[in-house]
Every structure is written in C-alpha cells, then in structure tokens.
Design an enzyme around this catalytic site. Sequence first.
Site, PDB file in Angstrom:
ATOM      1  N   ASN A  10     -15.651  33.541 -31.174  1.00 48.52           N
ATOM      2  CA  ASN A  10     -16.957  33.511 -30.559  1.00 48.52           C
ATOM      3  C   ASN A  10     -16.927  32.724 -29.366  1.00 48.52           C
ATOM      4  OD1 ASN A  10     -19.608  32.966 -30.198  1.00 48.52           O
ATOM      5  ND2 ASN A  10     -19.621  31.466 -32.192  1.00 48.52           N
ATOM      6  N   LYS A  12     -19.235  32.059 -27.467  1.00 50.99           N
ATOM      7  CA  LYS A  12     -20.479  31.337 -27.190  1.00 50.99           C
ATOM      8  C   LYS A  12     -20.968  31.778 -25.853  1.00 50.99           C
ATOM      9  CE  LYS A  12     -18.871  27.859 -30.570  1.00 50.99           C
ATOM     10  NZ  LYS A  12     -19.232  26.739 -31.286  1.00 50.99           N
ATOM     11  N   HIS A  96     -25.545  31.949 -37.175  1.00 50.85           N
ATOM     12  CA  HIS A  96     -24.461  30.971 -36.635  1.00 50.85           C
ATOM     13  C   HIS A  96     -25.294  29.327 -36.709  1.00 50.85           C
ATOM     14  CE1 HIS A  96     -21.942  28.080 -34.030  1.00 50.85           C
ATOM     15  NE2 HIS A  96     -20.831  29.325 -34.430  1.00 50.85           N
ATOM     16  N   GLU A  98     -25.521  27.219 -34.723  1.00 49.64           N
ATOM     17  CA  GLU A  98     -26.132  26.569 -33.387  1.00 49.64           C
ATOM     18  C   GLU A  98     -27.309  27.237 -33.314  1.00 49.64           C
ATOM     19  OE1 GLU A  98     -22.783  27.623 -31.128  1.00 49.64           O
ATOM     20  OE2 GLU A  98     -21.785  25.837 -31.761  1.00 49.64           O
ATOM     21  N   GLU A 166     -18.709  28.315 -42.304  1.00 49.06           N
ATOM     22  CA  GLU A 166     -18.745  27.092 -41.260  1.00 49.06           C
ATOM     23  C   GLU A 166     -19.199  25.889 -41.306  1.00 49.06           C
ATOM     24  OE1 GLU A 166     -17.548  29.459 -37.498  1.00 49.06           O
ATOM     25  OE2 GLU A 166     -19.767  29.571 -37.526  1.00 49.06           O
ATOM     26  N   GLY A 172     -16.969  22.577 -33.248  1.00 47.69           N
ATOM     27  CA  GLY A 172     -17.086  22.235 -31.829  1.00 47.69           C
ATOM     28  C   GLY A 172     -16.570  20.737 -31.898  1.00 47.69           C
ATOM     29  N   SER A 212     -13.557  24.269 -35.708  1.00 45.12           N
ATOM     30  CA  SER A 212     -12.322  23.499 -35.017  1.00 45.12           C
ATOM     31  C   SER A 212     -10.745  23.943 -35.535  1.00 45.12           C
ATOM     32  CB  SER A 212     -12.506  22.049 -35.326  1.00 45.12           C
ATOM     33  OG  SER A 212     -13.451  21.636 -34.753  1.00 45.12           O
TER      34      SER A 212
HETATM   35  C1  PEP Z   1     -17.966  28.428 -34.038  1.00 45.56           C
HETATM   36  O1  PEP Z   1     -18.432  28.485 -33.019  1.00 45.56           O
HETATM   37  O2  PEP Z   1     -18.186  29.421 -34.692  1.00 45.56           O
HETATM   38  C2  PEP Z   1     -16.677  27.623 -34.319  1.00 45.56           C
HETATM   39  C3  PEP Z   1     -16.138  27.664 -35.449  1.00 45.56           C
HETATM   40  O3  PEP Z   1     -16.473  27.006 -32.940  1.00 45.56           O
HETATM   41  P1  PEP Z   1     -15.317  25.982 -33.070  1.00 45.56           P
HETATM   42  O4  PEP Z   1     -14.130  26.669 -33.373  1.00 45.56           O
HETATM   43  O5  PEP Z   1     -15.177  25.566 -31.573  1.00 45.56           O
HETATM   44  O6  PEP Z   1     -15.377  24.527 -33.813  1.00 45.56           O
END
Ligand code: PEP
Length: 254
Positions: A10, A12, A96, A98, A166, A172, A212
């Site tokens: 992703n 983003k 997601h 976010e 997630e 992040g 992460s």
């Molecule tokens: C994501 O945005 O789906 C995600 C898992 O981000 P990150 O790997 O940066 O934590």
Amino acid sequence: MARKFFVGGNWKCNGTIDHVKKIVTMLNESEVPSEDIVEVVVSPPFVFLPLVKALLRSDFAIAAQNCWVRRGGAFTGEISAEMLVNLGIPWVILGHSERRSLLGESNDFVADKVGYALSQGLMVIACVGETLEQREAGSTMDVVAAQTKAIAEKITHWTNIVLAYEPVWAIGTGKVATPAQAQEVHVGLRKWLSEYVSSEVASSTRIIYGGSVNAANCKELAAQPDVDGFLVGGASLKPEFVVIIKSATVKSSD
Ligand code: PEP
C-alpha cells in the site's frame, strides 16, 4: 485447502512520477518466488494507476486504494468501481483504518463499498482492526468481528476477498504486533467466519496481517499458521518489500 500467500503493498499518498518509476523498476528487476507460491499486488495512488499498469511486470497485480460506494455520477472527487474495471485494475483496498478514522468511514459504509466493488467484478482487500484503546479495553475480537460482520451481511461470496487484519496501533508506528498477537486474532477471525459464514469460507479465505511489517519481522510473522500474507505500507516503498515477498517461502518449505 491451501491458501496462497498474498503480499500487498500500500503506497498510500506517496510518490512522484520519478519515484513511482524507480519503485516499479526495482520490483521488475527483483527475483521473487513464483506465482504459485505468492500473489503480489501493489497499490499506487489513483493518479499513478495507468503508469504502473503500463510498466509493472505481468506477474504482479495492481490495487486501487479506495473506490466509491455506488455507481459513479455526481460525486466530486470520487473514483468508481466501474472506472477501475474499465482501466483494468483488478483489486481495491477498502476499509483501511486511515479512511475509517480520518474520513469517518463507518462499518456499514465500508461494507456497502465492499459489496458494490465485488458486484462490479473487483477483488477486495478488506481491512479490519482495533485501536490501542480498544485492545487495552479487551475488545479486539468484538471490534474486528463487528467490522467483519458488517461486510458479511452485504456479500454473498468470499472468493474474491482477502481479509486484512491491521491493528490501528501498529500501522505506520513501527510498533508491530507480536506473531502470537497476530495469530490469535487471525484464528479468532477464522472461527468467526466458520461460525457465521461457513467452514469452507473460514478455511479458504486468506487473512493477511498489516502493521509495520518489515524485512526484519516478516519471516516470524509469516510462519504463523493463520497468517496468509501481509499488507505492507511504509516498507512497500523500499527494496525490503522484496524480502517481505520472499517470506512466502516460509510456507512452502513446511
Ligand atoms: C498499511 O497502511 O496498510 C500499513 C500496514 O502500513 P505500515 O506497514 O506502514 O504500518
């Protein structure tokens, strides 16, 4: 039934034309396990979808990061599922965290999007996950079950869905769930699917972990029996994404 390892990247809201070209070149030149071992899907921002589609190797697929909840029309700023299909984009990420937290997307709204996207022929990476507050209150399973239930109520088949667990506190933040924490929730989701959808859907649906994930932690996470792959944010913009793709071999060497 064997579940093929799935690694999504992703990107983003990141990138420029030059940066996107560099990432695609890095991916195109990488040596990764074959398509029968791992399915790789990258998700650039909307504006770069045609560019990535034109340049990306054919064994990797592309996802959009969102789409509108219904047929297109007078919805300024939105991108419809039909447009993605028309562009030849097979996947979309929906729900997601976010978007849930920053844009106020509710469980029902996300579920409506999933239902509509599937009805148009898209495949969906549907995200669920709890906040730190919810985890600390002991309600992780209730939260992800409610998010999954909303989706289950709007769809009739699960063949074209990958469920991404997630935890919001891990996205992040550099704070990754332990393999045991990920496995526990994945098992819980599979049990939920078995009880409320069907045992067939529970055993065949891929449940991937996101939060992460990086080159250093991916192998141990991938080794968990119910972790069927990853949704990767930050690290998907870097060469270490290839290392994460390669962690799929942990499964095939079982
Ligand atoms: C994501 O945005 O789906 C995600 C898992 O981000 P990150 O790997 O940066 O934590």
